[in-house]
Design a protein around this motif. Structure first.
Motif, PDB file in Angstrom:
ATOM      1  N   GLN A  29      19.129  -9.678 -12.405  1.00 11.39           N
ATOM      2  CA  GLN A  29      20.290  -8.697 -12.691  1.00 11.39           C
ATOM      3  C   GLN A  29      20.426  -8.427 -14.112  1.00 11.39           C
ATOM      4  N   LYS A  30      20.402  -9.411 -15.089  1.00 11.10           N
ATOM      5  CA  LYS A  30      20.510  -8.981 -16.406  1.00 11.10           C
ATOM      6  C   LYS A  30      19.430  -7.998 -16.805  1.00 11.10           C
ATOM      7  N   ALA A  31      18.225  -8.376 -16.362  1.00  9.80           N
ATOM      8  CA  ALA A  31      16.915  -7.463 -16.624  1.00  9.80           C
ATOM      9  C   ALA A  31      17.305  -6.285 -16.344  1.00  9.80           C
ATOM     10  N   GLN A  32      18.041  -5.892 -14.949  1.00 11.79           N
ATOM     11  CA  GLN A  32      18.262  -4.541 -14.502  1.00 11.79           C
ATOM     12  C   GLN A  32      19.303  -3.800 -15.341  1.00 11.79           C
ATOM     13  N   THR A  33      19.984  -4.545 -16.122  1.00 10.96           N
ATOM     14  CA  THR A  33      21.048  -3.870 -16.984  1.00 10.96           C
ATOM     15  C   THR A  33      20.716  -3.802 -18.227  1.00 10.96           C
ATOM     16  N   GLY A  34      19.357  -4.237 -18.552  1.00 11.06           N
ATOM     17  CA  GLY A  34      18.903  -3.692 -19.852  1.00 11.06           C
ATOM     18  C   GLY A  34      18.594  -4.899 -20.874  1.00 11.06           C
ATOM     19  N   ASP A  35      18.918  -6.050 -20.392  1.00 15.61           N
ATOM     20  CA  ASP A  35      18.801  -7.548 -21.199  1.00 15.61           C
ATOM     21  C   ASP A  35      17.119  -7.708 -21.255  1.00 15.61           C
ATOM     22  N   ASN A  36      16.612  -7.312 -22.647  1.00 22.99           N
ATOM     23  CA  ASN A  36      15.158  -7.676 -22.778  1.00 22.99           C
ATOM     24  C   ASN A  36      14.660  -9.072 -22.737  1.00 22.99           C
ATOM     25  N   ARG A  37      15.553 -10.035 -23.036  1.00 17.91           N
ATOM     26  CA  ARG A  37      15.296 -11.215 -23.048  1.00 17.91           C
ATOM     27  C   ARG A  37      14.989 -11.675 -21.600  1.00 17.91           C
ATOM     28  N   ALA A  38      15.898 -11.113 -20.801  1.00 16.61           N
ATOM     29  CA  ALA A  38      15.616 -11.669 -19.508  1.00 16.61           C
ATOM     30  C   ALA A  38      14.304 -10.827 -18.663  1.00 16.61           C
ATOM     31  N   VAL A  39      14.090  -9.665 -19.129  1.00 14.06           N
ATOM     32  CA  VAL A  39      12.760  -8.919 -18.759  1.00 14.06           C
ATOM     33  C   VAL A  39      11.712 -10.006 -19.243  1.00 14.06           C
ATOM     34  N   LEU A  40      11.762 -10.447 -20.320  1.00 12.42           N
ATOM     35  CA  LEU A  40      10.579 -11.335 -20.861  1.00 12.42           C
ATOM     36  C   LEU A  40      10.495 -12.601 -20.195  1.00 12.42           C
ATOM     37  N   SER A  41      11.796 -13.126 -19.731  1.00 10.92           N
ATOM     38  CA  SER A  41      11.644 -14.139 -18.841  1.00 10.92           C
ATOM     39  C   SER A  41      11.199 -14.225 -17.446  1.00 10.92           C
ATOM     40  N   ILE A  42      11.206 -12.940 -16.895  1.00 13.46           N
ATOM     41  CA  ILE A  42      10.456 -12.638 -15.498  1.00 13.46           C
ATOM     42  C   ILE A  42       9.226 -12.404 -15.779  1.00 13.46           C
ATOM     43  N   LEU A  43       8.593 -11.856 -16.872  1.00 12.49           N
ATOM     44  CA  LEU A  43       7.184 -11.654 -17.053  1.00 12.49           C
ATOM     45  C   LEU A  43       6.565 -12.970 -17.203  1.00 12.49           C
ATOM     46  N   ASP A  44       7.402 -13.910 -18.020  1.00 14.79           N
ATOM     47  CA  ASP A  44       6.555 -15.207 -18.298  1.00 14.79           C
ATOM     48  C   ASP A  44       6.472 -15.932 -17.041  1.00 14.79           C
ATOM     49  N   PHE A  45       7.457 -16.018 -16.161  1.00  9.46           N
ATOM     50  CA  PHE A  45       7.599 -16.263 -14.692  1.00  9.46           C
ATOM     51  C   PHE A  45       6.399 -16.030 -13.960  1.00  9.46           C
ATOM     52  N   LEU A  46       6.198 -14.579 -13.851  1.00 13.28           N
ATOM     53  CA  LEU A  46       5.129 -14.019 -13.182  1.00 13.28           C
ATOM     54  C   LEU A  46       3.422 -14.063 -13.788  1.00 13.28           C
ATOM     55  N   LEU A  47       3.689 -14.453 -15.218  1.00 11.61           N
ATOM     56  CA  LEU A  47       2.348 -14.504 -15.679  1.00 11.61           C
ATOM     57  C   LEU A  47       1.014 -15.343 -15.022  1.00 11.61           C
ATOM     58  N   PRO A  48       1.392 -16.386 -14.590  1.00 18.57           N
ATOM     59  CA  PRO A  48       0.116 -17.272 -13.778  1.00 18.57           C
ATOM     60  C   PRO A  48      -0.392 -16.344 -12.608  1.00 18.57           C
ATOM     61  N   ASP A  49       0.620 -15.718 -11.908  1.00 17.27           N
ATOM     62  CA  ASP A  49       0.213 -14.951 -10.682  1.00 17.27           C
ATOM     63  C   ASP A  49      -0.577 -13.591 -11.152  1.00 17.27           C
ATOM     64  N   MET A  50      -0.206 -13.008 -12.096  1.00 17.29           N
ATOM     65  CA  MET A  50      -0.654 -11.647 -12.754  1.00 17.29           C
ATOM     66  C   MET A  50      -2.013 -12.005 -13.303  1.00 17.29           C
ATOM     67  N   GLU A  51      -2.123 -13.104 -13.869  1.00 16.24           N
ATOM     68  CA  GLU A  51      -3.366 -13.365 -14.548  1.00 16.24           C
ATOM     69  C   GLU A  51      -4.463 -13.846 -13.091  1.00 16.24           C
ATOM     70  N   TYR A  52      -3.824 -14.339 -12.249  1.00 14.59           N
ATOM     71  CA  TYR A  52      -4.916 -14.885 -10.684  1.00 14.59           C
ATOM     72  C   TYR A  52      -5.175 -13.226 -10.261  1.00 14.59           C
ATOM     73  N   LEU A  53      -4.211 -12.363 -10.177  1.00 11.96           N
ATOM     74  CA  LEU A  53      -4.516 -10.973  -9.652  1.00 11.96           C
ATOM     75  C   LEU A  53      -5.276 -10.235 -10.403  1.00 11.96           C
TER      76      LEU A  53
END
Length: 75
Positions: A21-45
């Motif tokens: 929700q924070k990322a969708q409202t423009g919180d860049n720190r939240a966006v980076l947190s989501i990308l960090d969370f998804l990083l292992p899966d993205m590296e695999y894909l």
């Protein structure tokens, strides 16, 4: 055969939902947190995409950013 008992993931799901929700409202720190969370899966894909690894990672990150900003990602 034993029954499997699954522990609730309430806290983790709630916190991810709040971060989303924070990322969708423009919180860049939240966006980076989501990308960090998804990083292992993205590296695999990235290993299955017929592009150089760096380029495929960048494409996935860009697509995820667009999905978050447009509100396409829902829980």
């Amino acid at each position: 055969m034993q029954k499997q008992i699954f522990a609730p993931i309430g806290r983790e799901a709630d916190s991810f939902s709040l971060i989303l929700q924070k990322a969708q409202t423009g919180d860049n720190r939240a966006v980076l947190s989501i990308l960090d969370f998804l990083l292992p899966d993205m590296e695999y894909l990235a290993s299955f995409i017929k592009l150089p690894r760096e380029e495929s990672m960048q494409e996935m990150k860009t697509a995820m950013l667009e999905a978050i900003r447009s509100g396409e990602v829902m829980l």
